[in-house]
Write a protein that holds these residues in place. Structure first.
Motif, PDB file in Angstrom:
ATOM      1  N   ARG A 159       0.815  -1.216   0.000  1.00 37.50           N
ATOM      2  CA  ARG A 159       0.000   0.000   0.000  1.00 37.50           C
ATOM      3  C   ARG A 159       0.856   1.276   0.000  1.00 37.50           C
ATOM      4  O   ARG A 159       0.610   2.217   0.725  1.00 37.50           O
ATOM      5  CB  ARG A 159      -0.975   0.018   1.179  1.00 37.50           C
ATOM      6  CG  ARG A 159      -1.899  -1.205   1.183  1.00 37.50           C
ATOM      7  CD  ARG A 159      -3.179  -1.003   1.963  1.00 37.50           C
ATOM      8  NE  ARG A 159      -3.111   0.013   2.995  1.00 37.50           N
ATOM      9  CZ  ARG A 159      -2.751  -0.246   4.266  1.00 37.50           C
ATOM     10  NH1 ARG A 159      -2.404  -1.451   4.641  1.00 37.50           N
ATOM     11  NH2 ARG A 159      -2.754   0.727   5.133  1.00 37.50           N
ATOM     12  N   ILE A 160       1.900   1.270  -0.819  1.00 42.22           N
ATOM     13  CA  ILE A 160       2.698   2.475  -1.015  1.00 42.22           C
ATOM     14  C   ILE A 160       2.630   2.811  -2.500  1.00 42.22           C
ATOM     15  O   ILE A 160       2.925   1.968  -3.342  1.00 42.22           O
ATOM     16  CB  ILE A 160       4.160   2.249  -0.585  1.00 42.22           C
ATOM     17  CG1 ILE A 160       4.210   1.736   0.847  1.00 42.22           C
ATOM     18  CG2 ILE A 160       4.952   3.537  -0.708  1.00 42.22           C
ATOM     19  CD1 ILE A 160       5.591   1.354   1.303  1.00 42.22           C
ATOM     20  N   LYS A 161       2.201   4.038  -2.801  1.00 38.30           N
ATOM     21  CA  LYS A 161       1.946   4.394  -4.196  1.00 38.30           C
ATOM     22  C   LYS A 161       3.049   5.258  -4.781  1.00 38.30           C
ATOM     23  O   LYS A 161       3.595   6.127  -4.098  1.00 38.30           O
ATOM     24  CB  LYS A 161       0.612   5.140  -4.295  1.00 38.30           C
ATOM     25  CG  LYS A 161      -0.573   4.214  -4.150  1.00 38.30           C
ATOM     26  CD  LYS A 161      -1.865   4.966  -4.399  1.00 38.30           C
ATOM     27  CE  LYS A 161      -3.057   4.060  -4.148  1.00 38.30           C
ATOM     28  NZ  LYS A 161      -4.250   4.851  -3.808  1.00 38.30           N
ATOM     29  N   LEU A 162       3.317   5.025  -6.025  1.00 35.34           N
ATOM     30  CA  LEU A 162       4.352   5.786  -6.730  1.00 35.34           C
ATOM     31  C   LEU A 162       3.734   6.987  -7.460  1.00 35.34           C
ATOM     32  O   LEU A 162       2.842   6.832  -8.280  1.00 35.34           O
ATOM     33  CB  LEU A 162       5.055   4.871  -7.737  1.00 35.34           C
ATOM     34  CG  LEU A 162       6.088   5.535  -8.638  1.00 35.34           C
ATOM     35  CD1 LEU A 162       7.240   6.110  -7.850  1.00 35.34           C
ATOM     36  CD2 LEU A 162       6.600   4.532  -9.676  1.00 35.34           C
ATOM     37  N   PHE A 268       9.989  11.797  -8.457  1.00 29.44           N
ATOM     38  CA  PHE A 268       9.018  10.786  -8.015  1.00 29.44           C
ATOM     39  C   PHE A 268       8.995  10.679  -6.495  1.00 29.44           C
ATOM     40  O   PHE A 268       9.927  11.081  -5.814  1.00 29.44           O
ATOM     41  CB  PHE A 268       9.325   9.432  -8.648  1.00 29.44           C
ATOM     42  CG  PHE A 268      10.648   8.844  -8.235  1.00 29.44           C
ATOM     43  CD1 PHE A 268      11.814   9.161  -8.911  1.00 29.44           C
ATOM     44  CD2 PHE A 268      10.723   7.968  -7.158  1.00 29.44           C
ATOM     45  CE1 PHE A 268      13.034   8.626  -8.531  1.00 29.44           C
ATOM     46  CE2 PHE A 268      11.943   7.418  -6.763  1.00 29.44           C
ATOM     47  CZ  PHE A 268      13.106   7.756  -7.460  1.00 29.44           C
ATOM     48  N   GLU A 269       7.901  10.139  -6.000  1.00 28.33           N
ATOM     49  CA  GLU A 269       7.746   9.916  -4.563  1.00 28.33           C
ATOM     50  C   GLU A 269       6.964   8.639  -4.339  1.00 28.33           C
ATOM     51  O   GLU A 269       6.007   8.362  -5.056  1.00 28.33           O
ATOM     52  CB  GLU A 269       6.942  11.065  -3.909  1.00 28.33           C
ATOM     53  CG  GLU A 269       7.717  12.328  -3.691  1.00 28.33           C
ATOM     54  CD  GLU A 269       6.933  13.358  -2.880  1.00 28.33           C
ATOM     55  OE1 GLU A 269       5.958  12.972  -2.195  1.00 28.33           O
ATOM     56  OE2 GLU A 269       7.301  14.536  -2.951  1.00 28.33           O
ATOM     57  N   TRP A 270       7.365   7.895  -3.319  1.00 28.28           N
ATOM     58  CA  TRP A 270       6.553   6.767  -2.851  1.00 28.28           C
ATOM     59  C   TRP A 270       5.771   7.263  -1.643  1.00 28.28           C
ATOM     60  O   TRP A 270       6.366   7.710  -0.655  1.00 28.28           O
ATOM     61  CB  TRP A 270       7.430   5.581  -2.452  1.00 28.28           C
ATOM     62  CG  TRP A 270       8.063   4.868  -3.605  1.00 28.28           C
ATOM     63  CD1 TRP A 270       9.313   5.053  -4.093  1.00 28.28           C
ATOM     64  CD2 TRP A 270       7.468   3.839  -4.398  1.00 28.28           C
ATOM     65  NE1 TRP A 270       9.544   4.184  -5.163  1.00 28.28           N
ATOM     66  CE2 TRP A 270       8.437   3.436  -5.364  1.00 28.28           C
ATOM     67  CE3 TRP A 270       6.215   3.198  -4.409  1.00 28.28           C
ATOM     68  CZ2 TRP A 270       8.186   2.431  -6.310  1.00 28.28           C
ATOM     69  CZ3 TRP A 270       5.972   2.212  -5.350  1.00 28.28           C
ATOM     70  CH2 TRP A 270       6.943   1.841  -6.291  1.00 28.28           C
ATOM     71  N   THR A 280       5.480  10.688   2.811  1.00 25.93           N
ATOM     72  CA  THR A 280       6.480  10.318   1.812  1.00 25.93           C
ATOM     73  C   THR A 280       7.534   9.418   2.438  1.00 25.93           C
ATOM     74  O   THR A 280       8.172   9.772   3.413  1.00 25.93           O
ATOM     75  CB  THR A 280       7.145  11.562   1.215  1.00 25.93           C
ATOM     76  OG1 THR A 280       6.150  12.369   0.617  1.00 25.93           O
ATOM     77  CG2 THR A 280       8.167  11.178   0.166  1.00 25.93           C
ATOM     78  N   VAL A 281       7.680   8.249   1.850  1.00 25.44           N
ATOM     79  CA  VAL A 281       8.554   7.231   2.408  1.00 25.44           C
ATOM     80  C   VAL A 281       9.881   7.194   1.643  1.00 25.44           C
ATOM     81  O   VAL A 281      10.924   6.877   2.174  1.00 25.44           O
ATOM     82  CB  VAL A 281       7.810   5.883   2.330  1.00 25.44           C
ATOM     83  CG1 VAL A 281       8.755   4.739   2.127  1.00 25.44           C
ATOM     84  CG2 VAL A 281       6.958   5.685   3.571  1.00 25.44           C
ATOM     85  N   CYS A 282       9.800   7.570   0.394  1.00 25.25           N
ATOM     86  CA  CYS A 282      10.982   7.578  -0.461  1.00 25.25           C
ATOM     87  C   CYS A 282      10.733   8.601  -1.561  1.00 25.25           C
ATOM     88  O   CYS A 282       9.618   8.697  -2.067  1.00 25.25           O
ATOM     89  CB  CYS A 282      11.189   6.190  -1.064  1.00 25.25           C
ATOM     90  SG  CYS A 282      12.501   6.107  -2.309  1.00 25.25           S
ATOM     91  N   ALA A 283      11.748   9.373  -1.897  1.00 25.35           N
ATOM     92  CA  ALA A 283      11.551  10.377  -2.939  1.00 25.35           C
ATOM     93  C   ALA A 283      12.860  10.705  -3.620  1.00 25.35           C
ATOM     94  O   ALA A 283      13.926  10.582  -3.033  1.00 25.35           O
ATOM     95  CB  ALA A 283      10.962  11.654  -2.345  1.00 25.35           C
ATOM     96  N   GLY A 284      12.757  11.114  -4.874  1.00 23.90           N
ATOM     97  CA  GLY A 284      13.983  11.456  -5.574  1.00 23.90           C
ATOM     98  C   GLY A 284      13.718  12.016  -6.948  1.00 23.90           C
ATOM     99  O   GLY A 284      12.592  12.398  -7.268  1.00 23.90           O
TER     100      GLY A 284
END
Length: 430
Positions: A159-162, A268-270, A280-284
């Motif tokens: 359940r983490i969206k890109l 982008f961001e997860w 936001t769990v991951c972004a770049g």
RNA sequence: GUGGACGUAGCUCAGCUGGUAGAGCCCCGGAUUGUGAUUCCGGCCGUCGCGGGUUCGAGUCCCGUCGUCCACCCCA
């Protein structure tokens, strides 16, 4: 009596009980990066303040008010790194690593931002960071995203969206920026304070303002997508094609502009819905201009950062059970002779089986107390060594978790015995 | 940085409209011989975040401060 010294605001101890989740995250990270041929890179935690001002952007909140900066005894202007990309870019230039053309690296460690703390947002926090230099095409963009997707999947998170967008080339972005400034300038008096402040510094940030009034103005603003240069458009479409081919779901988000000034083209961001406002769990994204901006030969770059605290929170929230690494065997020894024999036996066993996790009872105690500790240690087996065993040249062997009866075996056959029993255990737990 | 909620033993929490603190878990000890996790008995643990004020008296009311959390902001 002296007063207790409390930790600084927004910084936290990672307790032994939580460390298993962190270790699981870090181990999985190493494996996934290795699977893609990325090399680990370790760079300093302190850098010249100038580095972050030049790379992240003078008008970002990070640089304006969130950096831990100080002047040291030698009059050097120093900042605790608020993110990893700038330091890695600097290191790549300093070490002449771009002469070989291409580079794919990762790093992991603490970052510092003087923000108001909240769950998932701390003054010292940790990031996993991936960077690639010297790749121009959208294939590396896809790989970066696939890598992050695989890591999240390997961690067992769902359940983490890109979210995905393109900011265009520096030139197109600059042109869009001008158009945006022109547009917002006509509404300047109606903008909220923050947005007004950003108008001439970082106008793209105005796009994701949450002020209702500002949002109304944003609705009529020129679209980023319409200003994209043809190359960036192709780049973005190719990336989307790669992602679809790889079966990665994504959502194109026009409002996604990212806070740091150095981004170009792909961003982008997860995003998760289970962490409140720290979603936001991951972004770049791509930063094709950064290396040149920092004095290196013009070199395209792309990278992402993942917040470790947020990942650990998700692991807990989603009920992921992470492998523990407590002792497998606990050695109980009662009596002076037995203690000596026990220490010696333990060392021999560790010699014979370097992977064995063996805890020896320390601090004495009767059998009852020692068995209690053995139980609490989580160990599967207890090796029992008392005067009787020493006299007989044996050890007793007890299965603390199963129903097996206690057995006795010769002291010089214990290593062999462990091999059989733990071999079985490993087969069972996979 | 702005607004708000909360802050009682190591942990989770109770404490009514103010009368000088409790439970469960944890920890330690005991229930005859060298055996844990179950059961029973006993024990340890608190400047009620900190500082000031009101009051005969404050964990309970007021102010300040520090911290945590929520939203904003920002962002991983």
């Amino acid at each position: 009596m002296s007063t207790i010294i409390e930790p600084l605001r927004g910084v936290h101890d990672i307790l032994p009980a939580q460390a298993a989740a962190w270790r699981f995250l870090e181990q999985t990270t190493r494996e996934v990066f290795a699977a893609y041929g990325y090399e680990e890179f370790r760079v300093p935690i302190i850098e010249q303040t100038q580095l972050f001002k030049r790379s992240i952007g003078d008008f970002t909140d990070i640089v304006e008010k969130e950096m831990f900066s100080f002047v040291d005894q030698g009059e050097d202007h120093i900042t605790l790194r608020p993110e990893a990309t700038a330091g890695i870019a600097r290191a790549v230039i300093s070490n002449g690593m771009l002469r070989t053309g291409r580079l794919r690296v990762w790093c992991m460690g603490p970052m510092f931002r003087r923000e108001r703390p909240q769950a998932g947002r701390y003054r010292q926090f940790h990031q996993i960071d991936a960077e690639a230099f010297g790749f121009e095409g959208p294939d590396i963009d896809a790989e970066m995203i696939l890598l992050s997707a695989r890591l999240l999947r390997r961690l067992g998170l769902s359940r983490i969206k890109l979210h995905l967008n393109s900011l265009g080339t520096p030139a197109a972005r600059a042109a869009y920026r001008e158009r945006l400034v022109a547009y917002f300038s006509t509404y300047e008096s109606q903008l909220d304070e923050d947005s007004r402040r950003r108008l001439h510094g970082n106008p793209l940030r105005i796009l994701d303002s949450k002020h209702p009034d500002t949002q109304r103005i944003v609705a009529g603003a020129p679209h980023l997508a319409d200003s994209l240069d043809p190359e960036s458009k192709t780049h973005f479409e190719t990336l989307c094609g790669h992602l679809r081919a790889a079966g990665i779901e994504y959502h194109v988000d026009q409002r996604l502009v990212r806070g740091l000034d150095y981004y170009t083209r792909t961003v982008f961001e997860w995003i998760t819905d289970s962490l409140g406002s720290q979603s936001t769990v991951c972004a770049g994204g791509r930063y094709d201009g950064l290396v040149a901006q920092l004095g290196g030969a013009p070199t395209p770059g792309i990278g992402w950062a993942m917040g470790q605290e947020r990942i650990v929170m998700l692991l807990e929230k989603q009920g992921r059970i992470v492998p523990a690494d407590g002792p497998q065997v606990y050695l109980i020894a009662s009596g002076e002779r037995a203690q000596r024999a026990g220490l010696e036996l333990a060392e021999r066993l560790r010699e014979a089986r370097p992977d064995l996790r063996l805890q020896v009872n320390m601090g004495g105690g009767n059998f009852k107390a020692q068995f209690k500790r053995a139980d609490k240690s989580g160990a599967r087996y207890a090796i029992v060594l008392g005067d009787d065993e020493v006299a007989r040249g044996t050890v007793s062997w007890k299965d603390l978790r199963g129903g097996q009866a206690q057995q006795e075996c010769a002291i010089d056959r214990v290593a062999e015995r462990i091999g059989v029993l733990l071999g079985n255990e490993q087969a069972n737990t996979g």
